[in-house]
Design a protein around this motif. Structure first.
Motif, PDB file in Angstrom:
ATOM      1  N   ALA A  34       0.634  -1.341   0.007  1.00 55.89           N
ATOM      2  CA  ALA A  34       0.126   0.021   0.070  1.00 55.89           C
ATOM      3  C   ALA A  34       0.941   1.261  -0.145  1.00 55.89           C
ATOM      4  O   ALA A  34       1.910   1.344   0.753  1.00 55.89           O
ATOM      5  N   GLU A  52      -2.847   5.688  -0.494  1.00 62.48           N
ATOM      6  CA  GLU A  52      -3.710   4.406  -0.563  1.00 62.48           C
ATOM      7  C   GLU A  52      -3.982   4.438   1.222  1.00 62.48           C
ATOM      8  O   GLU A  52      -5.333   4.487   1.736  1.00 62.48           O
ATOM      9  N   GLU A  53      -3.254   4.567   2.257  1.00 64.86           N
ATOM     10  CA  GLU A  53      -3.378   4.566   3.404  1.00 64.86           C
ATOM     11  C   GLU A  53      -4.250   5.801   3.968  1.00 64.86           C
ATOM     12  O   GLU A  53      -4.938   5.473   4.792  1.00 64.86           O
ATOM     13  N   LYS A  54      -3.685   6.897   3.459  1.00 69.82           N
ATOM     14  CA  LYS A  54      -4.301   8.026   3.849  1.00 69.82           C
ATOM     15  C   LYS A  54      -5.983   7.841   3.583  1.00 69.82           C
ATOM     16  O   LYS A  54      -6.978   8.411   4.132  1.00 69.82           O
ATOM     17  N   LEU A  55      -6.241   7.568   2.150  1.00 65.90           N
ATOM     18  CA  LEU A  55      -7.451   7.443   1.779  1.00 65.90           C
ATOM     19  C   LEU A  55      -8.294   6.376   2.368  1.00 65.90           C
ATOM     20  O   LEU A  55      -9.464   6.626   2.997  1.00 65.90           O
ATOM     21  N   ARG A  56      -7.703   5.144   2.789  1.00 65.27           N
ATOM     22  CA  ARG A  56      -8.719   4.367   3.744  1.00 65.27           C
ATOM     23  C   ARG A  56      -8.730   4.806   5.285  1.00 65.27           C
ATOM     24  O   ARG A  56      -9.834   4.602   5.646  1.00 65.27           O
ATOM     25  N   GLU A  57      -7.802   5.631   5.908  1.00 63.16           N
ATOM     26  CA  GLU A  57      -8.116   6.364   6.911  1.00 63.16           C
ATOM     27  C   GLU A  57      -9.467   7.437   6.900  1.00 63.16           C
ATOM     28  O   GLU A  57     -10.035   7.449   7.764  1.00 63.16           O
ATOM     29  N   LEU A  97     -11.591   7.403   4.720  1.00 64.64           N
ATOM     30  CA  LEU A  97     -12.992   6.622   4.688  1.00 64.64           C
ATOM     31  C   LEU A  97     -13.355   6.013   5.947  1.00 64.64           C
ATOM     32  O   LEU A  97     -14.869   5.959   6.142  1.00 64.64           O
ATOM     33  N   GLU A  98     -12.606   5.525   6.515  1.00 65.30           N
ATOM     34  CA  GLU A  98     -12.961   4.974   7.918  1.00 65.30           C
ATOM     35  C   GLU A  98     -13.424   5.745   8.689  1.00 65.30           C
ATOM     36  O   GLU A  98     -14.356   5.740   9.491  1.00 65.30           O
ATOM     37  N   LYS A  99     -12.971   7.098   8.880  1.00 62.51           N
ATOM     38  CA  LYS A  99     -13.194   8.284   9.967  1.00 62.51           C
ATOM     39  C   LYS A  99     -14.611   8.756   9.349  1.00 62.51           C
ATOM     40  O   LYS A  99     -15.502   9.254  10.211  1.00 62.51           O
ATOM     41  N   SER A 109     -17.075   7.030   7.491  1.00 65.27           N
ATOM     42  CA  SER A 109     -17.954   6.173   7.935  1.00 65.27           C
ATOM     43  C   SER A 109     -18.274   5.960   9.207  1.00 65.27           C
ATOM     44  O   SER A 109     -19.400   5.895   9.902  1.00 65.27           O
TER      45      SER A 109
END
Length: 68
Positions: A2, A6-11, A13-15, A17
Motif C-alpha cells: 500500500a 492509499e493508506e490516507k484514503l482508507r483512514e 474513509l473509515e473516519k 463512515s
C-alpha cells in the motif's frame, strides 16, 4: 504494498463512515424507514408511489354526458 496515498484514503474513509454512524439524525431517519417498511409489510399502510398523471391521461380525456 500500500502506498501512502492509499493508506490516507482508507483512514479518511473509515473516519467518514464512523462519523455517519454517530450522526443522530441519520440514525433517526433509518429507524423511521425501517418502521415504515414494517408497516407496509404488515399491510397496515401503503406506499404512495409516483402518482402524477401520464401525458396520455392528461391530454386524452374521455368526456361523456348523460343525454337521452
Amino acid at each position: 504494498m500500500a502506498t501512502n496515498i492509499e493508506e490516507k484514503l482508507r483512514e479518511a474513509l473509515e473516519k467518514a463512515s464512523e462519523g455517519q454512524k454517530a450522526d443522530n439524525k441519520l440514525s433517526a431517519f433509518e429507524k423511521a424507514l425501517e418502521e415504515f417498511n414494517e408497516l407496509v409489510d404488515k399491510g397496515i399502510i401503503k406506499e404512495r408511489g409516483y402518482t402524477l398523471m401520464t401525458g396520455s391521461e392528461m391530454y386524452n380525456r374521455d368526456i361523456s354526458f348523460n343525454m337521452k
